[in-house]
Scaffold this motif. Structure first.
Motif, PDB file in Angstrom:
ATOM      1  N   MET B 137     -66.642  24.740  20.096  1.00  0.00           N
ATOM      2  CA  MET B 137     -65.630  23.786  19.643  1.00  0.00           C
ATOM      3  C   MET B 137     -66.033  23.133  18.320  1.00  0.00           C
ATOM      4  N   ALA B 138     -67.309  22.931  18.126  1.00  0.00           N
ATOM      5  CA  ALA B 138     -67.756  22.274  16.891  1.00  0.00           C
ATOM      6  C   ALA B 138     -67.482  23.161  15.679  1.00  0.00           C
ATOM      7  N   ILE B 144     -61.256  24.527  11.017  1.00  0.00           N
ATOM      8  CA  ILE B 144     -59.972  23.867  10.755  1.00  0.00           C
ATOM      9  C   ILE B 144     -60.100  22.933   9.555  1.00  0.00           C
ATOM     10  N   GLN B 145     -61.199  22.170   9.528  1.00  0.00           N
ATOM     11  CA  GLN B 145     -61.406  21.241   8.408  1.00  0.00           C
ATOM     12  C   GLN B 145     -61.482  22.001   7.077  1.00  0.00           C
ATOM     13  N   ASP B 165     -69.606  32.182  26.403  1.00  0.00           N
ATOM     14  CA  ASP B 165     -70.557  31.395  27.187  1.00  0.00           C
ATOM     15  C   ASP B 165     -71.274  30.328  26.371  1.00  0.00           C
ATOM     16  N   SER B 166     -71.116  30.398  25.051  1.00  0.00           N
ATOM     17  CA  SER B 166     -71.924  29.513  24.220  1.00  0.00           C
ATOM     18  C   SER B 166     -71.462  28.066  24.317  1.00  0.00           C
ATOM     19  N   ASP B 167     -70.266  27.864  24.872  1.00  0.00           N
ATOM     20  CA  ASP B 167     -69.758  26.492  24.949  1.00  0.00           C
ATOM     21  C   ASP B 167     -69.137  26.291  26.334  1.00  0.00           C
ATOM     22  N   PRO B 168     -69.955  26.440  27.379  1.00  0.00           N
ATOM     23  CA  PRO B 168     -69.410  26.485  28.739  1.00  0.00           C
ATOM     24  C   PRO B 168     -68.700  25.202  29.155  1.00  0.00           C
ATOM     25  N   ALA B 169     -69.068  24.097  28.559  1.00  0.00           N
ATOM     26  CA  ALA B 169     -68.496  22.832  29.011  1.00  0.00           C
ATOM     27  C   ALA B 169     -67.023  22.711  28.638  1.00  0.00           C
ATOM     28  N   SER B 170     -66.637  23.355  27.544  1.00  0.00           N
ATOM     29  CA  SER B 170     -65.319  23.062  26.998  1.00  0.00           C
ATOM     30  C   SER B 170     -64.187  23.783  27.714  1.00  0.00           C
TER      31      SER B 170
END
Lengths: 321, 321
Positions: B137-138, B144-145, B165-170
């Protein structure tokens, strides 16, 4: 057709910037070879499982032959399942005595009509196909009989009939009519007419609108026959005992004309407003500009009147000829 | 777009027998010259009074340049009336790491994005435009920016985000999301995301469906702003004080995804049935046939689910990123 629930595959025979009623346009025709190629492409991916086909404006003889071969191939494939494929052929050749396709398109249509299930000629096109002048209801009836006999075409609707002063009894002034017929097993006409008020506007695309609606409404009317008895029969031709006014073709035409009348009335009402708005935007000036703006303002307002397509109020009923 | 009330003029950039997901097709591309000619044809008859333009799949660089010139001309013409023309540019280049247009199309899109009002890249296309890898997400937020800053593009929706898998929380497994942003006057991103359940089917045309619905819903959301305040503003860009979740873009995306989810769910349900029916018709056999039939069965069922397009039930809401 989509607004009435059909999954449609469009094979464009031209890509023009606008309809030819504007008097000027850009773009190009699709070649006969490309039409054939596109159908081959559909076939090779099992995308040729069509229930119906509508063919319309095809400006050249070779391209028309290509369209005709597609229809005949689909018809041959459906032979084992009567009623499973139905070809609506709008023999677009001209209007009011003027051809607007090449001269050599006419004999191609004559050779194709015998393979179609329903044709939608206007009065001029009916004259071309029957090789008979139409001046009154009697000669119009004869032209229909000739087409049933000569071509074996099961269903005919003559989509715009104006008979002038020679037959004053049959139509009041400012009225138009369509005349339809489904032949009997002995190729005799069973004719009906539907009279409706003329709208004093010059529209383009009414023939295409009529044809598209007829595709949907004809199928619907056949499905609505008692017990769905016609669905599995060759060319959806009603039994000889069925009266002209009970034909699915008559029921379909009533609904089609109801939709047409609603959309054309609303288009005409909006037309003046559209012209005023464009003038307010400063587009103004010479005769040519005025003519172009008028063509634009007369564009059929279909999208915003989908309800008139889906749920028209039938006011004009078929009567026997 | 028509089912939602738009009067649409389609300029076909190809005429193919079927979409390329089948792996085989016939037909041809329209040349850059013909695209330009068609627009000239519209102009000379005063038919270029468009409120919005949606550009999608254009397979070659020259044709894409021609499409870009049309959009820029319409934009220039609308300059005196802010908000009177809005270009939705779907930069169709590829997916999942694979280009499916010619290599030289990429720089053309980079040159055009700065003239558009809203772009709809998928994750891969966002990487191409931002020249940054998106792995979480980062990094997605940074991409986008970058696009807001570099191209000054006011509105962005990244239409398919799968971060692995690199951002499992999102994202929970079997969920997808879109991420959208409308930039502030200082070109800062205001990002939201909408998470929705994945459907385990391979569809084609979802990008086109997303784009078409977004055109209609974005306009509707702008018209629904209090007092219609955004209607007459350049690029319909909300004031800086407006929160990400109050953006018309977020409201639009919620409705678009609601329609998408309904249609895709119904398509998936009907898919198995369609495959069974075709098998029953005796079309069967090798792997290629099976693959083609599966593509056909997965065709989006739009026409019979018009109500899902018109009146979707919004279940998945935008949340802040």
């Amino acid at each position: 057709m989509q607004s009435l629930g059909c999954d449609v595959a469009a094979l464009n025979t031209v890509q023009f910037s606008n309809h030819t009623g504007y008097g000027q346009w850009t773009g190009s025709r699709v070649s006969a070879q490309e039409i054939t190629d596109l159908f081959q492409g559909l076939k090779q991916s099992y995308l040729d499982d069509f229930d119906m086909m509508l063919s319309g404006y095809v400006p050249g003889a070779e391209a028309l032959e290509a369209v005709g071969r597609i229809a005949q191939e689909l018809k041959a494939k459906a032979k084992k399942k009567p009623g499973s494929f139905f070809w609506v052929l709008d023999p677009v050749m001209g209007d009011n005595g003027n051809l607007y396709v090449a001269q050599d398109v006419v004999p191609v249509y004559k050779s194709l009509v015998s393979h179609a299930d329903l044709i939608l000629p206007n009065q001029f096109e009916a004259e071309l196909l029957s090789e008979a002048r139409i001046v009154d209801m009697a000669s119009l009836g004869r032209a229909i009989q000739v087409m049933h006999e000569r071509y074996g075409i099961p269903h005919i609707i003559i989509t715009s009939v104006s008979l002038g002063d020679s037959d004053p009894a049959s139509l009041p002034p400012s009225a138009l009519c369509v005349v339809g017929s489904t032949m009997t097993s002995a190729r005799r006409a069973r004719a009906f007419k539907i009279v409706f008020p003329a709208i004093d506007c010059y529209f383009s695309g009414t023939g295409d609108m009529f044809a598209a609606l007829t595709v949907v409404r004809m199928r619907e009317a056949v499905w609505n026959t008692p017990g769905g008895e016609l669905v599995g029969t060759e060319a959806w031709r009603s039994a000889d005992a069925v009266d002209a006014l009970e034909l699915p073709l008559a029921k379909a035409a009533e609904k089609v004309l109801a939709s047409m009348h609603e959309v054309l009335t609303k288009t005409c009402q909006a037309m003046e407003e559209g012209l005023r708005r464009r003038r307010g935007e400063g587009v103004n000036g010479d005769d040519k500009t005025a003519r172009l703006l008028k063509s634009k303002a007369a564009e059929l307002r279909l999208v915003r009147h989908v309800d008139s397509l889906r749920n028209p109020k039938v006011e004009f009923r078929a009567v026997k000829v």
